[in-house]
Design an enzyme around this catalytic site. Structure first.
Site, short mmCIF file in Angstrom:
data_model
loop_
_atom_site.label_atom_id
_atom_site.label_comp_id
_atom_site.label_asym_id
_atom_site.label_seq_id
_atom_site.Cartn_x
_atom_site.Cartn_y
_atom_site.Cartn_z
N ARG A 1 2.39 -4.52 6.28
CA ARG A 1 1.32 -3.71 5.50
C ARG A 1 1.98 -2.44 5.53
NH1 ARG A 1 -4.85 -3.00 4.30
NH2 ARG A 1 -4.44 -1.00 2.94
N ARG B 1 -5.24 -2.38 8.71
CA ARG B 1 -6.29 -3.54 8.21
C ARG B 1 -5.78 -4.72 7.12
NH1 ARG B 1 -8.95 1.42 6.44
NH2 ARG B 1 -8.10 1.97 4.27
N GLU C 1 -11.51 -6.27 -5.29
CA GLU C 1 -12.25 -5.11 -5.25
C GLU C 1 -11.35 -3.80 -5.90
OE1 GLU C 1 -11.34 -6.91 -2.38
OE2 GLU C 1 -13.51 -7.56 -2.42
N ASN C 2 -10.28 -3.91 -6.10
CA ASN C 2 -9.39 -3.19 -7.00
C ASN C 2 -9.98 -2.82 -8.26
OD1 ASN C 2 -5.96 -4.10 -5.50
ND2 ASN C 2 -7.41 -2.66 -5.11
N GLU D 1 1.98 -12.89 12.89
CA GLU D 1 2.46 -11.60 13.77
C GLU D 1 2.14 -10.43 12.63
OE1 GLU D 1 2.97 -11.19 16.86
OE2 GLU D 1 2.68 -13.35 17.07
N ASP E 1 0.89 -1.08 0.09
CA ASP E 1 -0.02 -0.04 -0.05
C ASP E 1 0.74 1.28 0.05
OD1 ASP E 1 -2.47 1.54 0.04
OD2 ASP E 1 -3.02 0.95 1.94
N GLY E 2 0.36 2.26 -0.70
CA GLY E 2 0.81 3.54 -0.69
C GLY E 2 1.47 3.90 -1.93
N GLY F 1 -0.04 5.29 -4.60
CA GLY F 1 -0.62 6.18 -5.18
C GLY F 1 -0.31 7.43 -4.42
N SER G 1 -7.82 -5.86 4.63
CA SER G 1 -8.27 -5.59 3.35
C SER G 1 -8.44 -6.97 2.56
CB SER G 1 -7.49 -4.60 2.62
OG SER G 1 -7.31 -3.43 3.36
C1 FPP Z 1 -2.04 -0.26 -3.18
O1 FPP Z 1 -1.51 1.14 -3.08
C2 FPP Z 1 -1.38 -0.80 -4.24
C3 FPP Z 1 -2.11 -1.40 -5.26
C4 FPP Z 1 -3.44 -1.31 -5.44
C5 FPP Z 1 -1.27 -2.10 -6.64
C6 FPP Z 1 -0.17 -2.86 -6.24
C7 FPP Z 1 0.38 -3.48 -7.54
C8 FPP Z 1 1.71 -3.69 -7.74
C9 FPP Z 1 2.68 -2.93 -6.97
C10 FPP Z 1 1.98 -4.11 -9.11
C11 FPP Z 1 1.82 -5.53 -9.45
C12 FPP Z 1 2.54 -5.75 -10.55
C13 FPP Z 1 2.73 -7.27 -10.95
C14 FPP Z 1 3.59 -7.49 -12.27
C15 FPP Z 1 2.32 -8.44 -10.20
P1 FPP Z 1 -2.60 2.14 -3.37
O2 FPP Z 1 -3.07 2.54 -4.88
O3 FPP Z 1 -3.89 1.83 -2.52
O4 FPP Z 1 -1.77 3.66 -2.81
P2 FPP Z 1 -2.42 4.75 -1.81
O5 FPP Z 1 -3.24 4.09 -0.65
O6 FPP Z 1 -1.40 5.67 -1.72
O7 FPP Z 1 -3.53 5.42 -2.89
#
Ligand code: FPP
Length: 210
Positions: A159, A165, A49-50, A178, A2-3, A5, A167
């Protein structure tokens, strides 16, 4: 992971460049785990959910899945098997082919396992396993029907990104895991922080309810 974005937004970049950077971190941390002789590592890349995120972000995330072959290149070098958790029929045929090919290239490797959740949801996984368990009339252990069949339950969950959480991640497997939460955004997650978490893990007293 996470993070991604927020990492991008803070740099005035589109969110998808955060995900792109996230792939690099994923490869770096999978390698670091292998260097530390941790045989099983799981990453949550795309949840059930993504797909309800804005269309442009979903499109960007899905096109990143084609980088799976780069992930597989690194795993082959390290003798690690790739295991995909989730319903990949959701992705278009081209992406499915890359995913299937990456899995196939690593299928006989024996030095560890990297699980990647793609269109993965913990509740879906449990329902799917329950169906199969019922069909075999309970003659096989329930865990055999999870995506992680044959693997031990995770010792550590990390996480990043500050939310506290699960998720919908590995709900069955995490019963006695843990949990560690860090404010660090996934692209910034480092080997040093991984080591600090492992040190902290060894200080914890695990009783498994006993
Ligand atoms: C959550 O950050 C991250 C994701 C929804 C995507 C994670 C996916 C990858 C790192 C790429 C996977 C690729 C392969 C090849 C398996 P967020 O978007 O929720 O970040 P935010 O909370 O800062 O908005």
């Amino acid at each position: 992971m996470d993070g991604n974005g927020r990492w991008a937004t803070e740099r005035h970049l589109p969110r998808n460049s955060g995900h792109k950077e996230g792939v690099k971190t994923m490869i770096r941390i999978a390698s670091a785990c292998n260097d530390r002789a941790l045989p099983y590592v799981s990453f949550y890349a795309f949840s059930t959910e993504n797909k309800y995120r804005p269309a442009s972000e979903v499109k960007g995330l899905i096109s990143l899945m084609s980088r799976m072959d780069e992930v597989a290149d690194e795993l082959v070098k390290r003798n690690i098997k790739l295991n995909v958790m989730g319903e990949i029929s959701y992705f278009d045929e081209k992406i499915q082919a890359v995913i299937r090919d990456s899995v196939a290239r690593t299928s006989s490797l024996t030095g560890g396992v990297v699980n990647i959740g793609l269109n993965y949801g913990g509740r879906d996984e449990i329902l799917r396993a329950a169906d199969m368990y019922r069909s075999c009339l309970g003659k096989q252990p329930f865990g055999d029907f999870l995506y992680t069949a044959g693997q031990p339950d995770p010792d550590i969950l990390i996480r990043t990104g500050g939310e506290m959480r699960l998720s919908n991640f590995m709900l069955y497997q995490l019963a006695y895991t843990e949990l560690f939460f860090t404010e660090t955004y996934w692209p910034d997650f480092s080997e040093e922080e991984l080591d600090a978490i492992i040190r902290e893990y060894y200080k914890r007293d695990r009783r498994f309810g006993k």
